[in-house]
Write a protein that holds these residues in place. Structure first.
Motif, mmCIF file in Angstrom:
data_model
loop_
_atom_site.group_PDB
_atom_site.id
_atom_site.type_symbol
_atom_site.label_atom_id
_atom_site.label_comp_id
_atom_site.label_asym_id
_atom_site.label_seq_id
_atom_site.Cartn_x
_atom_site.Cartn_y
_atom_site.Cartn_z
ATOM 1 N N SER A 68 0.836 -1.194 0.000
ATOM 2 C CA SER A 68 0.000 0.000 0.000
ATOM 3 C C SER A 68 0.872 1.247 0.000
ATOM 4 O O SER A 68 1.975 1.250 0.576
ATOM 5 C CB SER A 68 -0.922 0.008 1.229
ATOM 6 N N THR A 69 0.389 2.290 -0.640
ATOM 7 C CA THR A 69 1.115 3.573 -0.646
ATOM 8 C C THR A 69 0.944 4.306 0.681
ATOM 9 O O THR A 69 1.668 5.257 0.954
ATOM 10 C CB THR A 69 0.613 4.448 -1.797
ATOM 11 N N ARG A 70 0.001 3.850 1.496
ATOM 12 C CA ARG A 70 -0.235 4.462 2.809
ATOM 13 C C ARG A 70 0.567 3.716 3.872
ATOM 14 O O ARG A 70 0.502 2.490 3.973
ATOM 15 C CB ARG A 70 -1.722 4.434 3.141
ATOM 16 N N LYS A 71 1.326 4.440 4.659
ATOM 17 C CA LYS A 71 2.252 3.841 5.613
ATOM 18 C C LYS A 71 1.540 3.058 6.711
ATOM 19 O O LYS A 71 2.100 2.116 7.256
ATOM 20 C CB LYS A 71 3.125 4.926 6.230
ATOM 21 N N ASN A 72 0.317 3.466 7.054
ATOM 22 C CA ASN A 72 -0.373 2.813 8.170
ATOM 23 C C ASN A 72 -1.094 1.531 7.768
ATOM 24 O O ASN A 72 -1.718 0.874 8.602
ATOM 25 C CB ASN A 72 -1.371 3.786 8.809
ATOM 26 N N ILE A 73 -1.031 1.162 6.478
ATOM 27 C CA ILE A 73 -1.672 -0.067 6.007
ATOM 28 C C ILE A 73 -0.590 -1.111 5.756
ATOM 29 O O ILE A 73 0.265 -0.952 4.886
ATOM 30 C CB ILE A 73 -2.497 0.179 4.735
ATOM 31 N N THR A 74 -0.644 -2.196 6.507
ATOM 32 C CA THR A 74 0.368 -3.245 6.409
ATOM 33 C C THR A 74 -0.083 -4.355 5.461
ATOM 34 O O THR A 74 -1.235 -4.388 5.011
ATOM 35 C CB THR A 74 0.640 -3.856 7.793
ATOM 36 N N PHE A 75 0.841 -5.266 5.196
ATOM 37 C CA PHE A 75 0.536 -6.422 4.366
ATOM 38 C C PHE A 75 -0.577 -7.249 4.997
ATOM 39 O O PHE A 75 -1.495 -7.720 4.322
ATOM 40 C CB PHE A 75 1.797 -7.266 4.198
ATOM 41 N N VAL A 76 -0.533 -7.411 6.319
ATOM 42 C CA VAL A 76 -1.562 -8.164 7.039
ATOM 43 C C VAL A 76 -2.920 -7.485 6.896
ATOM 44 O O VAL A 76 -3.947 -8.155 6.712
ATOM 45 C CB VAL A 76 -1.181 -8.313 8.525
ATOM 46 N N ASN A 77 -2.934 -6.145 6.975
ATOM 47 C CA ASN A 77 -4.189 -5.403 6.804
ATOM 48 C C ASN A 77 -4.814 -5.669 5.442
ATOM 49 O O ASN A 77 -6.036 -5.829 5.326
ATOM 50 C CB ASN A 77 -3.950 -3.903 6.955
ATOM 51 N N ILE A 78 -3.976 -5.739 4.405
ATOM 52 C CA ILE A 78 -4.479 -5.958 3.041
ATOM 53 C C ILE A 78 -5.101 -7.335 2.917
ATOM 54 O O ILE A 78 -6.205 -7.493 2.380
ATOM 55 C CB ILE A 78 -3.340 -5.776 2.018
ATOM 56 N N VAL A 79 -4.404 -8.359 3.416
ATOM 57 C CA VAL A 79 -4.933 -9.724 3.335
ATOM 58 C C VAL A 79 -6.241 -9.822 4.113
ATOM 59 O O VAL A 79 -7.225 -10.402 3.632
ATOM 60 C CB VAL A 79 -3.911 -10.741 3.864
ATOM 61 N N ASP A 80 -6.273 -9.257 5.314
ATOM 62 C CA ASP A 80 -7.489 -9.281 6.129
ATOM 63 C C ASP A 80 -8.650 -8.603 5.417
ATOM 64 O O ASP A 80 -9.781 -9.109 5.404
ATOM 65 C CB ASP A 80 -7.238 -8.596 7.473
ATOM 66 N N HIS A 81 -8.386 -7.450 4.812
ATOM 67 C CA HIS A 81 -9.433 -6.686 4.129
ATOM 68 C C HIS A 81 -10.015 -7.476 2.956
ATOM 69 O O HIS A 81 -11.248 -7.533 2.776
ATOM 70 C CB HIS A 81 -8.861 -5.355 3.638
ATOM 71 N N VAL A 82 -9.139 -8.112 2.171
ATOM 72 C CA VAL A 82 -9.609 -8.856 0.998
ATOM 73 C C VAL A 82 -10.415 -10.082 1.418
ATOM 74 O O VAL A 82 -11.488 -10.357 0.891
ATOM 75 C CB VAL A 82 -8.421 -9.258 0.101
ATOM 76 N N LEU A 83 -9.909 -10.828 2.398
ATOM 77 C CA LEU A 83 -10.602 -12.040 2.837
ATOM 78 C C LEU A 83 -11.929 -11.713 3.516
ATOM 79 O O LEU A 83 -12.925 -12.424 3.325
ATOM 80 C CB LEU A 83 -9.719 -12.846 3.789
ATOM 81 N N LEU A 84 -11.956 -10.635 4.304
ATOM 82 C CA LEU A 84 -13.183 -10.264 5.008
ATOM 83 C C LEU A 84 -14.280 -9.855 4.035
ATOM 84 O O LEU A 84 -15.456 -10.162 4.240
ATOM 85 C CB LEU A 84 -12.900 -9.126 5.994
ATOM 86 N N GLY A 85 -13.898 -9.171 2.950
ATOM 87 C CA GLY A 85 -14.895 -8.694 2.000
ATOM 88 C C GLY A 85 -15.149 -9.631 0.834
ATOM 89 O O GLY A 85 -15.927 -9.305 -0.068
ATOM 90 N N HIS A 86 -14.499 -10.809 0.843
ATOM 91 C CA HIS A 86 -14.635 -11.711 -0.291
ATOM 92 C C HIS A 86 -15.998 -12.380 -0.327
ATOM 93 O O HIS A 86 -16.574 -12.728 0.705
ATOM 94 C CB HIS A 86 -13.538 -12.783 -0.262
ATOM 95 N N ILE A 87 -16.500 -12.549 -1.553
ATOM 96 C CA ILE A 87 -17.801 -13.179 -1.773
ATOM 97 C C ILE A 87 -17.604 -14.424 -2.635
ATOM 98 O O ILE A 87 -16.967 -14.372 -3.676
ATOM 99 C CB ILE A 87 -18.776 -12.213 -2.477
ATOM 100 N N GLY A 88 -18.143 -15.550 -2.190
ATOM 101 C CA GLY A 88 -18.055 -16.770 -2.987
ATOM 102 C C GLY A 88 -16.844 -17.604 -2.646
ATOM 103 O O GLY A 88 -16.068 -17.299 -1.729
ATOM 104 N N PRO A 89 -16.620 -18.684 -3.406
ATOM 105 C CA PRO A 89 -15.521 -19.617 -3.109
ATOM 106 C C PRO A 89 -14.158 -19.038 -3.461
ATOM 107 O O PRO A 89 -14.035 -18.174 -4.326
ATOM 108 C CB PRO A 89 -15.849 -20.833 -3.983
ATOM 109 N N ILE A 90 -13.131 -19.524 -2.767
ATOM 110 C CA ILE A 90 -11.741 -19.184 -3.077
ATOM 111 C C ILE A 90 -11.065 -20.463 -3.554
ATOM 112 O O ILE A 90 -10.851 -21.386 -2.780
ATOM 113 C CB ILE A 90 -11.006 -18.629 -1.842
ATOM 114 N N HIS A 91 -10.767 -20.518 -4.842
ATOM 115 C CA HIS A 91 -10.181 -21.724 -5.417
ATOM 116 C C HIS A 91 -8.654 -21.745 -5.308
ATOM 117 O O HIS A 91 -8.061 -22.808 -5.151
ATOM 118 C CB HIS A 91 -10.598 -21.862 -6.883
ATOM 119 N N LYS A 92 -8.041 -20.560 -5.401
ATOM 120 C CA LYS A 92 -6.581 -20.485 -5.327
ATOM 121 C C LYS A 92 -6.170 -19.384 -4.355
ATOM 122 O O LYS A 92 -6.708 -18.280 -4.395
ATOM 123 C CB LYS A 92 -5.977 -20.206 -6.703
ATOM 124 N N PHE A 93 -5.209 -19.704 -3.493
ATOM 125 C CA PHE A 93 -4.678 -18.724 -2.547
ATOM 126 C C PHE A 93 -3.165 -18.855 -2.536
ATOM 127 O O PHE A 93 -2.629 -19.928 -2.262
ATOM 128 C CB PHE A 93 -5.241 -18.962 -1.152
#
Length: 332
Positions: A68-93
């Motif tokens: 992220s270009t924002r310093k306060n957003i970490t790699f963990v924050n990005i993964v959490d955000h994507v997984l929390l908002g995901h809809i439907g099945p996840i075939h590949k991770f």
């Protein structure tokens, strides 16, 4: 009051967005899957039709581009955000980015995936201690591709294998030899196997459906059983001054289990194992389907040279040949 018309640049952008929005769903999915996850998520602001497109992607890749270009957003924050908002099945991770991730974060992501019928799982740990895979991953019976780097594997006693697994990649993975052999034996559909520097010295491959094998490590011996479908084999070993003893030819024993071999790479010091045992000028049975041969040989060792010549005489269909010379250093 007269309503103002939107500027031409905005109209042009809306027309381009509408053009993409009208594409078939599978085409849009392929476009988004080729974007870094950050860019794919940003497409949600294009229009209402695109709002949930990225949230429905079945393939999620979190690599070094996932920043992220924002310093306060970490790699963990990005993964959490994507997984929390995901809809439907996840075939590949795929998780191959982020430095020194906490075990707790990785484990809870794997737990989340185990509830989503995951089919392809890739975990790459480049720094820090090897990560011990949690038991919940072994419940993923829809898995068809498993790739681990820098991990410790100890399945629960109730684990009966991945019944649908077709491709397995282990690099710098710590596991017991009996665990590995049981894992391979309990994956009846396994077609591709890649191993790099396993933690045991006796490598036994027993996989009736296996077609591709690429192994590298510090092996004392390599044996094959029920591998009649193997067509592409590459083996590289590090002998560390060992001496191999065998009554029969190791080359013959190897090729008996590889009747359909088409591509054979004899790398590093594996030829030193194959020269052990009595050998005739030709093999008892020729390698009728072998088309590509690559071998690393020590020209100062007559046994290695004769073994290569024997293999060539017994392979009438060879079309490509690669020979590399291994240097031997003597201390006086």
């Amino acid at each position: 009051m007269k309503q103002r018309k939107p500027p031409k640049s905005r109209l042009k952008l809306e027309m381009e967005v509408d053009r993409f929005s009208n594409l078939p769903s599978d085409v849009v999915e392929k476009i988004l899957s080729r974007l870094p996850i950050r860019e794919a998520v940003r497409t949600s602001v294009l229009s209402t039709k695109w709002r949930y497109r990225s949230a429905m992607l079945p393939h999620l890749v979190f690599d070094d581009q996932c920043v992220s270009t924002r310093k306060n957003i970490t790699f963990v924050n990005i993964v959490d955000h994507v997984l929390l908002g995901h809809i439907g099945p996840i075939h590949k991770f795929e998780l191959s980015g982020g430095d020194c991730l906490d075990n707790w974060d990785i484990d809870r992501w794997i737990l989340h995936l185990s509830r989503n019928s995951i089919k392809e799982f890739i975990l790459v740990i480049r720094q820090g201690f090897n990560h011990r895979i949690p038991s919940c991953l072994f419940s993923c019976q829809d898995m068809i591709h498993l790739e681990l780097l820098g991990c410790v594997l100890k399945p629960p006693s109730t684990f009966k294998g991945f019944r649908n697994l077709k491709s397995l990649v282990f690099q710098r993975v710590t596991l017991a030899q009996d665990v590995f052999q049981n894992l391979i034996a309990c994956c009846p559909l396994l077609e591709k196997l890649t191993l790099s520097i396993p933690t045991f010295h006796h490598l036994k491959i027993d996989a009736p459906n296996l077609q591709f094998l690429d192994v590298e490590g510090d092996f004392e011996d390599v044996t094959f059983e029920n591998t009649l479908n193997l067509a592409d084999v590459c083996i590289r070993i590090y002998p560390r001054g060992r001496t191999w003893v065998c009554d029969n030819s190791n080359l013959v024993k190897l090729l008996v289990q590889l009747p359909l071999i088409q591509r054979l790479k004899i790398g590093r010091y594996f030829l030193q194992i194959l020269v052990v045992g009595s050998l005739s000028p030709k093999l008892p049975k020729p390698c009728l389907y072998l088309k590509f041969l690559s071998v690393v040989v020590n020209l100062n060792d007559p046994a290695e040279v004769l073994t290569v010549l024997c293999l060539l005489r017994s392979s009438p269909a060879v079309q490509e040949l690669e020979i590399a010379f291994r240097e031997v250093f003597y201390s006086w």
